[in-house]
Structure formats: C-alpha cells, structure tokens
Design a protein around this motif. Structure first.
Motif, PDB file in Angstrom:
ATOM      1  N   LEU A 111       0.850  -1.038  -0.093  1.00  0.00           N
ATOM      2  CA  LEU A 111       0.065  -0.092   0.102  1.00  0.00           C
ATOM      3  C   LEU A 111       0.626   1.117   0.018  1.00  0.00           C
ATOM      4  CD1 LEU A 111      -2.938  -0.118  -0.047  1.00  0.00           C
ATOM      5  CD2 LEU A 111      -3.173   0.450   2.382  1.00  0.00           C
ATOM      6  N   ASN A 112       1.973   1.336   0.929  1.00  0.00           N
ATOM      7  CA  ASN A 112       2.739   2.586   1.052  1.00  0.00           C
ATOM      8  C   ASN A 112       3.524   2.616  -0.455  1.00  0.00           C
ATOM      9  OD1 ASN A 112       2.757   4.147   3.054  1.00  0.00           O
ATOM     10  ND2 ASN A 112       3.242   2.089   4.315  1.00  0.00           N
ATOM     11  N   THR A 113       3.774   1.519  -0.952  1.00  0.00           N
ATOM     12  CA  THR A 113       4.688   1.622  -2.121  1.00  0.00           C
ATOM     13  C   THR A 113       3.670   2.104  -3.275  1.00  0.00           C
ATOM     14  OG1 THR A 113       5.627  -0.466  -1.703  1.00  0.00           O
ATOM     15  CG2 THR A 113       5.988   0.225  -4.089  1.00  0.00           C
ATOM     16  N   ILE A 114       2.496   2.037  -3.237  1.00  0.00           N
ATOM     17  CA  ILE A 114       1.653   2.412  -4.189  1.00  0.00           C
ATOM     18  C   ILE A 114       1.294   4.017  -3.944  1.00  0.00           C
ATOM     19  CG2 ILE A 114      -1.025   2.443  -5.003  1.00  0.00           C
ATOM     20  CD1 ILE A 114      -0.861  -0.275  -4.971  1.00  0.00           C
ATOM     21  N   PHE A 115       1.160   4.422  -2.713  1.00  0.00           N
ATOM     22  CA  PHE A 115       0.962   5.709  -2.381  1.00  0.00           C
ATOM     23  C   PHE A 115       2.034   6.593  -2.692  1.00  0.00           C
ATOM     24  CE2 PHE A 115      -2.186   4.789   1.439  1.00  0.00           C
ATOM     25  CZ  PHE A 115      -3.276   4.467   0.582  1.00  0.00           C
ATOM     26  N   LEU A 116       3.443   6.079  -2.481  1.00  0.00           N
ATOM     27  CA  LEU A 116       4.415   6.864  -3.008  1.00  0.00           C
ATOM     28  C   LEU A 116       4.725   7.013  -4.424  1.00  0.00           C
ATOM     29  CD1 LEU A 116       7.133   5.058  -0.564  1.00  0.00           C
ATOM     30  CD2 LEU A 116       6.131   7.829  -0.468  1.00  0.00           C
ATOM     31  N   ALA A 117       4.427   5.916  -5.150  1.00  0.00           N
ATOM     32  CA  ALA A 117       4.470   5.911  -6.493  1.00  0.00           C
ATOM     33  C   ALA A 117       3.440   6.746  -7.175  1.00  0.00           C
ATOM     34  CB  ALA A 117       4.129   4.580  -7.187  1.00  0.00           C
ATOM     35  N   TRP A 118       2.260   6.976  -6.658  1.00  0.00           N
ATOM     36  CA  TRP A 118       1.175   7.788  -7.146  1.00  0.00           C
ATOM     37  C   TRP A 118       1.146   9.421  -6.406  1.00  0.00           C
ATOM     38  CZ3 TRP A 118      -3.805   4.258  -6.746  1.00  0.00           C
ATOM     39  CH2 TRP A 118      -3.697   3.012  -7.680  1.00  0.00           C
ATOM     40  N   GLY A 119       2.487   9.281  -5.589  1.00  0.00           N
ATOM     41  CA  GLY A 119       2.486  10.756  -4.928  1.00  0.00           C
ATOM     42  C   GLY A 119       1.333  11.258  -4.011  1.00  0.00           C
ATOM     43  N   ILE A 120       0.667  10.219  -3.232  1.00  0.00           N
ATOM     44  CA  ILE A 120      -0.368  10.652  -2.531  1.00  0.00           C
ATOM     45  C   ILE A 120       0.293  10.940  -1.230  1.00  0.00           C
ATOM     46  CG2 ILE A 120      -2.201   9.769  -1.177  1.00  0.00           C
ATOM     47  CD1 ILE A 120      -2.655   7.824  -3.611  1.00  0.00           C
ATOM     48  N   VAL A 121       1.516  10.369  -1.029  1.00  0.00           N
ATOM     49  CA  VAL A 121       2.335  10.676   0.416  1.00  0.00           C
ATOM     50  C   VAL A 121       3.764  10.949  -0.027  1.00  0.00           C
ATOM     51  CG1 VAL A 121       0.741   9.521   1.938  1.00  0.00           C
ATOM     52  CG2 VAL A 121       2.719   8.350   1.113  1.00  0.00           C
ATOM     53  N   ASP A 122       4.481  11.791   0.595  1.00  0.00           N
ATOM     54  CA  ASP A 122       5.663  11.844   0.470  1.00  0.00           C
ATOM     55  C   ASP A 122       6.768  11.068   0.996  1.00  0.00           C
ATOM     56  OD1 ASP A 122       5.287  13.963  -1.083  1.00  0.00           O
ATOM     57  OD2 ASP A 122       5.028  15.709   0.417  1.00  0.00           O
ATOM     58  N   GLU A 123       6.394  10.438   2.138  1.00  0.00           N
ATOM     59  CA  GLU A 123       6.956   9.377   3.040  1.00  0.00           C
ATOM     60  C   GLU A 123       5.902   8.202   3.377  1.00  0.00           C
ATOM     61  OE1 GLU A 123       8.099  10.943   7.086  1.00  0.00           O
ATOM     62  OE2 GLU A 123       8.737  12.566   5.593  1.00  0.00           O
TER      63      GLU A 123
END
Lengths: 272, 296
Positions: free
Chosen positions: B143-155
């Motif tokens: 989930l974090n990998t997806i969030f980071l890739a889509w730029g939803i979160v910075d870290e």
C-alpha cells in the motif's frame, strides 16, 4: 435483482469481494518475486518455492500437522456421530441438558481460554497420574479432537434431523437389529455429512495456532507454530510461497467439493 | 445386546470425552485461579495442603481476582478488548449485511457461487490471511509503495502495528461469521411477504425497514455473537498487527502464561472472561437457537 450499470448491490458486492480477495491475490503474486521484497516487483522467479522445498524444519512441521489433523478429525467424527445420535434419538437421559451445553460451549469459548484450561489439565494429570508424560503431539491431538468434536456434531446433527424416521422404523419392522439398521441405513445416508465434518475438523486442526501453542512441547512444532515464529521475525517470500501452495491445495479441494454440491443442487432444482 | 447397554455405549464416549477434556479443565482452571504462583513444576501452590496433623487446610484465596480487578493495566485490557470487539462487530455488520442482502437477491445459481466465495478464505489458513495484511500495511509494504508511486504521500505512513491494522485484520478474519447466519435467515424469508407489503402500498425501502429487517434480527444477533466472542479473546491479530503496547485480553493472558509464568493470574483472567462475556452470550445464543435452528 442486479440491474444493469452502476447499482448499489453490485457496488457492495464488488467492494466486499475485493476486500476478501485482493490481499490473497497480492500474497500469491509476490510469492513469484525475484527479490526479497513483498511490495516491489523484481521479476518472475520460482526461487522461493525451491527454498521452501529445502526447508526441512518447515516440512517436518507440516508433516506433523497433517498427522495430528488426520487423527483428531477421525476421532472427532466418531465421537461426533455418537453425540449427534445421542442428542437426536435419546430425548430423555440423566445429564442431557449438561450434555447439550457441553457440545455448544467449545464453539463459543475463546481459543486462549480453551488452550490454557487444557494446559492446566495436562499439567495436573501429569502430577497426579504421571500421564501425559510431558506435552507433545498426543496432547495437541487430544486438544484438537475436543475443539473439532463440537463442529463435527453440528454438521452431522444437521443431516441427521433431515433423515426420514420412517426409513428406520421400516428397517426395524423388517427385522433389522438396531446396529444393522444403523450400519446399512443411517450410516450411508450420513456419509456426506461425516465427510464434510471430517474435512472441517481436518482444516480446523491444521489451522490452529493458539490451542496447539498452549499444549505443545519442545519437540512438537506444528506448521502454524513454525509459520508464526517465522512471521514474528518479519515477512519472507518463502511464507508467501507456502501460502500459495496452501491456497492451491485448499482451493482445488473445496472447488471440487463445491462443484459437486452445485451440480446436485441444480439437478434438484431442475424441472422434471 | 439389550437397549440399555447399547444406549450407554452411544452416550458415554462423547459425554465422557467432553467432561474430561472440557468441563474438568475449566474446573481445574478455577481452582488454580485461587492459588499463588510458585517457581517449579507445576508453577503454582496447592490450594489444599495436608498439615502435620493430617488435616486438610484450605489455601486458596481471591487474591488474583483482587489484583486483576484493581490493577488498571488489566482493567484497560478488558475494556479495550470489549470496545474493539464491539466496534469490529458493528463494522462486520455494516459491511456484511448489505453484502449478504445483495447475495441473497441474486439468482439461485449465482447465490451459491457467491456464498462459496465468502467461505473459501475461511478454509485457507487463518495465520496466512493475517500475514497477507502485514505485507500490505508494512512501511515498505504494498500500500505504501502504491501511495508513494502515485504521489499521494511523500514518505511512507505507518499503517502496520496500529489500532487501524488490528481493526482491518479482525473484520477481514471474522466477516464470514457474520455473513452466514444472516444469509440463513434471509434465505428463509418468504418473498410473498414483500409482495404483500408492496400490494398494500409500501415503498420498497419502507417494506425493507418494516419487514425484511425485523425478520432478519435473529441472524444478525447470532452473527454478532459469532464475531464478538472470538474477537474479545483474539490473540494472533493484535500480536501480529497491533503495536507492542497494544493490549487485548488474549495477549495479556498469553504473556502471563508464556513470559511471566504466572499461571494463577492467567487462570483468573480467563475465569472472569468466561463468567462475564462468554457465559451470558452463550445463553443468549442458546435461546435464539432454541427459537429457530439456524442452519449454516
């Protein structure tokens, strides 16, 4: 009632089933990953399956679990068949309400409590009778029989109440002795339920971590205990590979059983 | 073989098994909850002791119960477990009821397949299903990998080892237990009832609230108990998905047995759960089952 296009029931079903299946799908996909990561795809590989095939302690734990599951499922269906017959056939005997309460209670007892109470029983028995000599596969099998007996009884009883009592009286009228009637009439009719109960018991035993942890000894590491200690140390694609093997075996077995049931229901519903 | 002997041979084995391996252990657990911890094998003091004169002296006391009930650490464990189990039950109901309703309204053939698909995860390993969420919620997880890739979160956001993760895990594990009993009652409902309501001029929504919903209450109640009771005593999910300071009663009991080796206090914790959570709910369930046998 599902209408075409975007509808509420369809949305609910899509959400519900994604929730149930996406985690399993992700797990399976990353078991084929080339790298150690379980989130970033590094190429296709079977290496975790190869590593799994060489993991002797894990395979040993799996073999022990399969043996315990087979023994406790068998003991549970034998006792469960007797228990179901008792509840359905003998309306009055001393201790009947205690008996039916005892059949229901293991189903609602949290696992940690069942596990702890059995641990205390085995320790107490050992200090009084010298048996069981330490804890291990035997005590796990006893604990699992107790747990699965309750489930087996529910499944077998549900079938038993559907049986036509006239069949038994007819057989008895024709001179069948009670045991002969049970063997040639009741037992064959109960066979599908007994098979289902056995499978359920086998699965529950194979799956149990908590109760087994309480009543296991140093030399008796079951598969869930081995997985649990490995998972506690962190994720590993090897566990993903093991999970995939598990899913394929269970999926094939239950789908086959499911297709049989589906066909028989469809046959029953078909116009004559 | 006469009737009496045969009856004994049928009744006694399962009854004896359940007495020895279910009822007696609970009695022993109660006895040990009155003892004190000791170092040695077994790790508790006897509750009756023979003194020099040969008379039996009662050694048990309610000290363990007093410390469980007065220590805020245990009290918080109980209250948190009950609160979490109640919220999980509500979440399972919120997701499970509409889902089951939608399943029950499909064609007979589709219905069986959909119900089978709800059951299928239940037949696979519980531990592996919980493990699947570790991979998804981990800081370097899916989930974090997806969030980071889509730029939803910075870290990466810490999703695992939180209360949120425990809720997800519990709802995921226990949803089938809610779906099955509700399905059983919805299946038995006569569709003619809704037609009658419609003929009498009821709006479909109104008919749902006043006919379908009240009639499905026994299933809702049975499902709620099936979710609530194991959730209260759950050990694996808080242990693997919750933070190290996350206290639920199953985990408390486990720690007392395996880490602290204080078996008497663990027994007292268990007896209190049986007396105040399991027994009342089992009685409710039994009275529902008596009124109508819910076959799943």
């Amino acid at each position: 009632m599902i209408r075409r296009g975007f509808s509420f029931p369809l949305t609910v079903l899509a959400f519900g089933y994604s929730f149930l299946y996406v985690p399993i799908g992700v797990l399976v996909i990353f078991s084929f990953n080339e790298t150690r990561s379980i989130a970033v795809w590094g190429g296709f590989s079977f290496k975790w399956y190869a590593a799994l095939a060489e993991n002797t302690p894990l395979l040993g734990a799996a073999w022990l679990s399969l043996q315990i599951a087979a023994i406790s499922a068998t003991a549970a269906v034998v006792l469960g068949t007797l228990a179901a017959c008792t509840i359905e056939r003998y309306r009055r005997f001393p201790g009947r309400s205690l008996f039916s309460a005892l059949l229901l209670a293991p189903l609602v007892m949290p696992e940690v409590i069942t596990g702890l109470s059995l641990l205390l029983l085995f320790v107490w028995l050992e200090s009084w009778l010298g048996w069981p000599d330490g804890r291990g596969a035997t005590t796990i099998a006893i604990a699992h029989t107790t747990l699965t007996l309750a489930y087996a009884t529910v499944v077998i009883r549900a079938r038993l109440v559907q049986l036509d009592p006239d069949l038994r009286s007819a057989a008895a009228d024709l001179g069948g002795r009670p045991f002969a009637v049970f063997r040639s009439i009741t037992l064959p009719l109960l066979a599908p339920a007994i098979g289902a109960a056995w499978l359920l018991g086998f699965t529950l035993s194979l799956d149990d971590l908590v109760i087994a942890s309480f009543v296991s000894g140093p030399g008796s590491t079951t598969l869930p205990i081995a997985i649990f200690s490995s998972v506690r140390l962190g994720v590993s694609p090897q566990i993903n590979a093991l999970a995939t093997v598990f899913l394929v075996v269970v999926g094939l077995a239950t789908t086959t059983a499911g297709i049989f049931i589906y066909r028989s229901v469809r046959r029953r519903n078909a116009p004559h | 073989m006469n009737d009496r002997v045969r009856r004994t041979l049928v009744v006694v084995p399962p009854l004896a098994w359940l007495l020895v391996f279910f009822a007696v252990p609970l009695a022993i657990m109660f006895a040990i909850s009155l003892a004190d911890p000791a170092s040695g094998v077994p790790p508790y003091t006897p509750i009756v002791r023979r003194d020099v004169a040969g008379t039996l002296a009662w050694m048990g006391d309610l000290e363990n119960y007093a410390s469980v009930l007065s220590d805020s650490y245990y009290a918080r464990g109980y209250l948190d477990s009950i609160q979490i189990a109640a919220i999980v039950t509500l979440l399972c109901l919120t997701l499970g009821f509409p889902m089951t309703y939608a399943i029950a309204r499909t064609k007979a053939a589709t219905k069986l397949v959909l119900l089978f698909l709800v059951m299928l995860p239940f037949w696979t390993s519980f531990l592996i299903r919980v493990y699947a969420w570790i991979g998804i919620l981990n800081t370097n997880g899916y989930l974090n990998t997806i969030f980071l890739a889509w730029g939803i979160v910075d870290e990466p956001i810490p999703l695992l080892y939180s209360e949120f993760a425990v809720y997800i895990g519990l709802v995921y594990a226990y949803l089938p237990f809610m779906v099955l009993p509700i399905f059983a009652v919805l299946e038995r409902q006569d569709p003619a009832l809704l037609e009658a309501a419609a003929d009498l001029g009821a709006h479909p929504w109104n008919a749902f609230v006043r006919v379908t919903l009240p009639l499905s209450l026994p299933g809702v109640l049975a499902g709620s108990i099936l979710v609530f009771v194991p959730a209260v005593g759950e050990f694996v999910i808080p242990e693997l998905l919750g933070g190290s300071d996350f206290v639920m009663i199953g985990r408390l009991l486990w720690t007392e047995v395996f880490a602290n080796r204080d078996w008497p206090i663990a027994a007292a914790i268990a007896i209190l759960v049986v007396a105040f959570v399991v027994a009342p709910l089992a009685l409710i369930e039994r009275s529902i089952a008596r009124r109508q046998i819910v076959r799943t």
